[in-house]
Design an enzyme around this catalytic site. Structure first.
Site, mmCIF file in Angstrom:
data_model
loop_
_atom_site.group_PDB
_atom_site.id
_atom_site.type_symbol
_atom_site.label_atom_id
_atom_site.label_comp_id
_atom_site.label_asym_id
_atom_site.label_seq_id
_atom_site.Cartn_x
_atom_site.Cartn_y
_atom_site.Cartn_z
ATOM 1 N N ASN A 152 43.619 -1.397 -23.654
ATOM 2 C CA ASN A 152 42.389 -0.854 -23.221
ATOM 3 C C ASN A 152 41.492 -2.011 -22.311
ATOM 4 O O ASN A 152 40.260 -1.677 -22.119
ATOM 5 C CB ASN A 152 41.366 -0.785 -24.438
ATOM 6 C CG ASN A 152 41.452 -1.855 -25.439
ATOM 7 O OD1 ASN A 152 41.965 -2.977 -25.098
ATOM 8 N ND2 ASN A 152 40.412 -1.902 -26.177
ATOM 9 N N GLU A 153 42.272 -2.641 -21.576
ATOM 10 C CA GLU A 153 41.768 -3.538 -20.801
ATOM 11 C C GLU A 153 40.654 -3.100 -19.660
ATOM 12 O O GLU A 153 39.516 -3.649 -19.628
ATOM 13 C CB GLU A 153 42.749 -4.645 -20.177
ATOM 14 C CG GLU A 153 43.379 -5.743 -21.016
ATOM 15 C CD GLU A 153 44.183 -5.220 -21.889
ATOM 16 O OE1 GLU A 153 44.673 -4.019 -21.863
ATOM 17 O OE2 GLU A 153 44.451 -5.767 -22.810
HETATM 18 C C1 LIG Z 1 44.420 -9.078 -17.832
HETATM 19 C C2 LIG Z 1 44.235 -8.904 -19.235
HETATM 20 C C3 LIG Z 1 45.387 -8.221 -19.821
HETATM 21 C C4 LIG Z 1 45.579 -8.446 -21.188
HETATM 22 C C5 LIG Z 1 44.313 -8.906 -22.203
HETATM 23 C C6 LIG Z 1 44.217 -8.713 -23.090
HETATM 24 C C7 LIG Z 1 43.079 -9.072 -23.769
HETATM 25 C C8 LIG Z 1 42.655 -8.372 -25.331
HETATM 26 O O1 LIG Z 1 43.607 -8.430 -25.978
HETATM 27 S S1 LIG Z 1 41.148 -8.441 -25.566
HETATM 28 C C9 LIG Z 1 40.988 -7.689 -27.253
HETATM 29 C C10 LIG Z 1 40.855 -6.102 -27.244
HETATM 30 N N1 LIG Z 1 41.013 -5.884 -28.353
HETATM 31 C C11 LIG Z 1 40.602 -4.884 -28.979
HETATM 32 O O2 LIG Z 1 39.681 -3.975 -28.024
HETATM 33 C C12 LIG Z 1 40.556 -4.390 -30.641
HETATM 34 C C13 LIG Z 1 39.413 -4.550 -31.096
HETATM 35 N N2 LIG Z 1 39.387 -4.081 -32.663
HETATM 36 C C14 LIG Z 1 39.663 -3.019 -32.918
HETATM 37 O O3 LIG Z 1 39.380 -1.830 -32.267
HETATM 38 C C15 LIG Z 1 39.551 -2.705 -34.612
HETATM 39 O O4 LIG Z 1 39.164 -3.905 -35.064
HETATM 40 C C16 LIG Z 1 40.965 -2.214 -34.873
HETATM 41 C C17 LIG Z 1 41.375 -0.871 -34.667
HETATM 42 C C18 LIG Z 1 42.069 -3.275 -34.674
HETATM 43 C C19 LIG Z 1 40.715 -2.462 -36.630
HETATM 44 O O5 LIG Z 1 39.867 -1.605 -37.167
HETATM 45 P P1 LIG Z 1 39.380 -1.738 -38.659
HETATM 46 O O6 LIG Z 1 38.242 -0.768 -38.804
HETATM 47 O O7 LIG Z 1 40.508 -1.800 -39.568
HETATM 48 O O8 LIG Z 1 38.565 -2.990 -38.551
HETATM 49 P P2 LIG Z 1 37.479 -3.878 -37.944
HETATM 50 O O9 LIG Z 1 36.389 -3.559 -39.020
HETATM 51 O O10 LIG Z 1 37.204 -3.065 -36.921
HETATM 52 O O11 LIG Z 1 37.530 -5.275 -37.745
HETATM 53 C C20 LIG Z 1 37.438 -6.385 -38.847
HETATM 54 C C21 LIG Z 1 37.105 -7.583 -38.117
HETATM 55 O O12 LIG Z 1 37.796 -8.110 -37.191
HETATM 56 C C22 LIG Z 1 36.898 -8.161 -36.054
HETATM 57 N N3 LIG Z 1 37.800 -8.039 -34.935
HETATM 58 C C23 LIG Z 1 38.484 -6.825 -34.817
HETATM 59 N N4 LIG Z 1 39.102 -7.047 -33.398
HETATM 60 C C24 LIG Z 1 39.152 -8.413 -33.071
HETATM 61 C C25 LIG Z 1 39.523 -8.941 -32.052
HETATM 62 N N5 LIG Z 1 40.436 -8.593 -31.119
HETATM 63 N N6 LIG Z 1 39.284 -10.367 -32.005
HETATM 64 C C26 LIG Z 1 38.436 -10.807 -32.847
HETATM 65 N N7 LIG Z 1 37.837 -10.247 -34.050
HETATM 66 C C27 LIG Z 1 38.117 -8.803 -33.854
HETATM 67 C C28 LIG Z 1 35.851 -7.444 -36.141
HETATM 68 O O13 LIG Z 1 34.960 -7.500 -35.425
HETATM 69 C C29 LIG Z 1 35.603 -7.438 -37.716
HETATM 70 O O14 LIG Z 1 34.878 -8.489 -38.053
HETATM 71 P P3 LIG Z 1 33.867 -8.668 -39.101
HETATM 72 O O15 LIG Z 1 34.767 -8.455 -40.293
HETATM 73 O O16 LIG Z 1 33.378 -10.102 -38.988
HETATM 74 O O17 LIG Z 1 32.931 -7.479 -38.886
#
Ligand SMILES: CCCC/C=C/CC(=O)SCCNC(=O)CCNC(=O)[C@H](O)C(C)(C)COP(=O)(O)OP(=O)(O)OC[C@H]1O[C@@H](n2cnc3c(N)ncnc32)[C@H](O)[C@@H]1OP(=O)(O)O
Length: 278
Positions: A152-153
């Site tokens: 989803n970048e």
């Molecule tokens: C040129 C670049 C190419 C490659 C680059 C890569 C860049 C990346 O990888 S950026 C990361 C992108 N990731 C996302 O967009 C994923 C985001 N997260 C989600 O969509 C959802 O969390 C999930 C579908 C994975 C899980 O959903 P679920 O309902 O089970 O859990 P949540 O309540 O959403 O999350 C729990 C908790 O974790 C925190 N969190 C979620 N994802 C991340 C993350 N990537 N990094 C850090 N923290 C994350 C979320 O905020 C929740 O935090 P709290 O418990 O404090 O509210």
């Protein structure tokens, strides 16, 4: 052969009977088959920070040194394989840490994509962005139903760099890669199977691991050297393109993340993830 993994031995009745556990990456090796189950263990979502990336990279390096027969990459979370890079490390980032993060991600990809043994991803849940890159770096992917996977970048305002595109092009048709990347599309399990982003669906985590084991077993009659040389022929170009342009690739990522519009989006995105619970 696998003695380095046997510091903490668990009873022989278990199929996977030698194991080491670091806080971030757990390793269990089946002594009969030489196949390692490597479990990502950074709750709640296996967000990839420098320590998690380096821990996994070290494990893969050790498996390489010890002539592992196959890797099954899994997760300790109930419904998440990996949510990608740790968003808190790329929002308002410390610049040195940001560079270390991307450098660690590059290093890990080079090791995993180029591994000289069969690699599989047992996707017991969502595999988003960097999590999807980990899955794509493996040779085979098995996923449980009702999960999501994709890069989803572009939604975040970041453009995937060449090695990430190459990993996806290795698996999908050119057309599917275009649609997936330009739309920043996340696929549900059944859609991912339809386009070939995953190879099989399994009912639960245990079955993902079983199917990965079955896939790796297909290589039992293949000579290790021929396997690794063939993989190098198939994937070497993408790897050398990155190794010869590490600095440029790093700069591109750093510039993308520091772009004010990306930072603005990340702020809202993090808020929206937090507010889901309220
Ligand atoms: C040129 C670049 C190419 C490659 C680059 C890569 C860049 C990346 O990888 S950026 C990361 C992108 N990731 C996302 O967009 C994923 C985001 N997260 C989600 O969509 C959802 O969390 C999930 C579908 C994975 C899980 O959903 P679920 O309902 O089970 O859990 P949540 O309540 O959403 O999350 C729990 C908790 O974790 C925190 N969190 C979620 N994802 C991340 C993350 N990537 N990094 C850090 N923290 C994350 C979320 O905020 C929740 O935090 P709290 O418990 O404090 O509210």
């Amino acid at each position: 052969m696998i003695s380095f993994l046997m510091r903490r031995t668990i009873p022989r009745c278990r199929a996977y009977s030698s194991q080491t556990t670091s806080e971030l990456t757990k390793v269990e090796v089946n002594e009969k088959t030489g196949v390692a189950v490597v479990t990502l263990n950074r709750p709640p979502v296996n967000g990839l920070n420098v320590a998690a990336l380096r821990s996994l990279e070290k494990v893969i390096g050790d498996l390489e040194t010890n002539k592992c027969k196959g890797l099954i990459l899994s997760s300790s979370s109930k419904n998440i394989f990996c949510a990608g890079l740790d968003l808190t490390e790329i929002y308002k980032p410390d610049q040195e840490k940001l560079k270390s993060l991307w450098t660690a991600f590059q290093d890990l990809w080079i090791k995993l994509y180029g591994a000289s043994f069969p690699t599989t991803a047992a996707l017991n849940g969502h595999a988003i962005a960097g999590g999807c890159v980990l899955a794509l770096s493996c040779d085979y992917r098995v996923m449980v139903p009702n999960s999501s996977i994709g890069l989803n970048e572009t939604e975040l305002g970041i453009s995937p760099t060449a090695w990430i595109i190459a990993s996806m092009q290795n698996v999908l048709s050119k057309r599917s890669v275009e649609l997936a990347l330009l739309q920043g599309r996340i696929y549900k399990t059944n859609q991912a199977l339809e386009i070939g982003l995953i190879d099989e669906i399994a009912n639960d985590k245990d079955e993902t691991i079983k199917k990965c084991e079955e896939f790796i077993a297909k290589y039992s009659r293949v000579q290790s050297l021929a396997f690794s040389l063939t993989k190098r022929e198939l994937r070497g170009k993408a790897i050398s393109e990155l190794t010869s342009n590490r600095q440029g690739d790093l700069q591109f990522f750093v510039d993308s993340i520091n772009n004010p519009s990306v930072q603005k989006f990340l702020e809202k995105y993090l808020q929206s993830l937090k507010s889901k619970k309220n």
